[in-house]
Design an enzyme around this catalytic site. Sequence first.
Site, mmCIF file in Angstrom:
data_model
loop_
_atom_site.group_PDB
_atom_site.id
_atom_site.type_symbol
_atom_site.label_atom_id
_atom_site.label_comp_id
_atom_site.label_asym_id
_atom_site.label_seq_id
_atom_site.Cartn_x
_atom_site.Cartn_y
_atom_site.Cartn_z
ATOM 1 N N HIS A 82 11.995 2.786 -6.490
ATOM 2 C CA HIS A 82 10.841 3.412 -6.002
ATOM 3 C C HIS A 82 10.458 4.856 -6.317
ATOM 4 O O HIS A 82 11.430 5.518 -6.282
ATOM 5 C CB HIS A 82 10.451 3.400 -4.568
ATOM 6 C CG HIS A 82 9.055 3.520 -3.878
ATOM 7 N ND1 HIS A 82 8.149 2.533 -3.933
ATOM 8 C CD2 HIS A 82 8.666 4.611 -3.543
ATOM 9 C CE1 HIS A 82 7.202 3.493 -3.566
ATOM 10 N NE2 HIS A 82 7.410 4.442 -3.204
ATOM 11 N N ASP A 161 1.791 -1.286 6.993
ATOM 12 C CA ASP A 161 2.021 -0.294 6.126
ATOM 13 C C ASP A 161 0.890 -0.293 5.082
ATOM 14 O O ASP A 161 0.223 0.757 4.553
ATOM 15 C CB ASP A 161 3.062 -0.194 5.212
ATOM 16 C CG ASP A 161 3.285 0.869 4.000
ATOM 17 O OD1 ASP A 161 3.339 1.942 4.682
ATOM 18 O OD2 ASP A 161 3.437 0.422 3.010
ATOM 19 N N ARG A 168 -4.001 6.809 4.673
ATOM 20 C CA ARG A 168 -3.559 8.079 4.334
ATOM 21 C C ARG A 168 -4.037 8.536 3.278
ATOM 22 O O ARG A 168 -4.286 9.924 2.938
ATOM 23 C CB ARG A 168 -1.982 7.967 4.405
ATOM 24 C CG ARG A 168 -1.292 7.559 5.598
ATOM 25 C CD ARG A 168 0.284 7.438 5.328
ATOM 26 N NE ARG A 168 0.862 8.390 4.507
ATOM 27 C CZ ARG A 168 1.824 8.015 3.517
ATOM 28 N NH1 ARG A 168 1.974 6.674 3.340
ATOM 29 N NH2 ARG A 168 2.318 8.979 2.870
ATOM 30 N N SER A 183 6.745 4.605 4.792
ATOM 31 C CA SER A 183 6.116 3.797 4.227
ATOM 32 C C SER A 183 6.825 3.005 2.917
ATOM 33 O O SER A 183 6.855 1.970 2.772
ATOM 34 C CB SER A 183 4.720 4.464 3.754
ATOM 35 O OG SER A 183 4.312 3.825 2.461
ATOM 36 N N LYS A 187 8.397 -1.307 3.099
ATOM 37 C CA LYS A 187 8.157 -2.291 2.161
ATOM 38 C C LYS A 187 9.760 -2.640 1.217
ATOM 39 O O LYS A 187 9.806 -3.699 1.188
ATOM 40 C CB LYS A 187 7.438 -1.782 0.949
ATOM 41 C CG LYS A 187 5.977 -1.405 1.509
ATOM 42 C CD LYS A 187 4.970 -1.138 0.332
ATOM 43 C CE LYS A 187 5.147 0.545 -0.248
ATOM 44 N NZ LYS A 187 4.870 1.400 0.522
#
Length: 458
Positions: A82, A161, A168, A183, A187
């Site tokens: 990520h 989320d 956001r 966040s 996930k």
Amino acid sequence: MFVVPLIERKRDGGRLTAEEWSALIAEYAEARVPDYQMAALLMAVVFRGLERQELAALTDAMIASGQRLSFEGWATPRVDKHSTGGVGDKVSLVLAPLVAACGVAIPMTAGRGLGHTGGTLDKLEAIPGFRTGLSLAEAKAQVQRIGCALIGQTPELAPADRRLYALRDVTGTVEAIPLIAASIMSKKLAEGLNALILDVKRGAGAFLPGLDQGLELARTMIALGEDRGCPTTALLTAMDRPLGRACGNALETEEAILALRGEGPPDLMEVTYALGVEMLLAAGVERATTKARKRLEDTLGSGLAAEKFEQIIEAQGGNPRVLDDPAVLPQALVVEVYTAPRTGVVTHVEPRTIGRAIVAMGGGRSKVEDTIDPTVGFVISVKPGDKVLAGEPIASIYAKDANGAQLGSNALAQAIVVADRLLEPPLPLISHRVTKAGVEELTLTRPPRVVRKAGSRD
């Protein structure tokens, strides 16, 4: 649920209990807490932060708001990556099929554009027909069949989320370490992973520009992962200039396809390989950095990584012809060349200005309900340190109309600075490696220079 006292307590520097976070997130996921109250609480968190126990409770509550991917009894190692977000960051589109082609399963949950940064899902959806909204059952079956699925958050996976992420994006509450960490990790920890690799951006185009902020975010996410049985490693990479040349959804998808064919920009490939090495080591399919790097290079050079991306595209309803003919991607109606304003040295290519311009041109969202135009953006062929001549083509603008092209030209005039000499060198491309054991400063430096193809869409 009476939310106002929770907002007031956090606003005044107090803490919410684990039970309160759990109840609040559960109610919000079911739309029983309105967005305006949650936005107020998010802003309070931006200013007041979260204690470690609060962050853990928030993350667990977001995971618990949905289901988890389970691969129990399946021996193939599962690793994901990520990025904290950047301009021109299309690494996931190259990295996921590349690592999957090396025998590691990649159940990748990706996000949409956030603030001034692009989103992997928006880039994938530039491919005609590509479907990111797979159910968890579909994603699991695809991962077990071909080794990779590139999906968005469904109502099944961390749905709280999913709502908070969109909120956001349009309420000025992106740049907060606890909110970013919760966040991302909610996930990823729901994916049934054996390990997670993080690309934490630093520099002017990152949500958290400073080195200390990047290190703090990395440590925070690593702690969340390690505490929940998911070994986590982070690399800090530069975002003081765009990554690669293409900026904008369809343009970045095209550049990722070129990268899978061995024609990627050096900086994009260096970051991709560095993260890929970490993924192969974490999966246990390689034990040495040099062997892992060679395996990645050989897999890309053989065409297996491109074949894997073709399999993924076809499995998810997209047009696989895009691998051979990028013109299958949607095309901008207006294309204009931007030239160097003077002779000199490029000192800055400011990513945040570029990212915001793409949003303004229609390539991002300023409201939750906005749709995006995948065709708009830039191809910028210069990096800080490059010498240019007055009038030399150094970028191309892709827009939907003349007004968009003018907006893009104005943005490039602000973002690309040419001066007599380079006063400050750009950040090292990959500067730090962070694990639960600590921080290692790396010696990897800037990518090699290549011949620029000014004005081309590459």
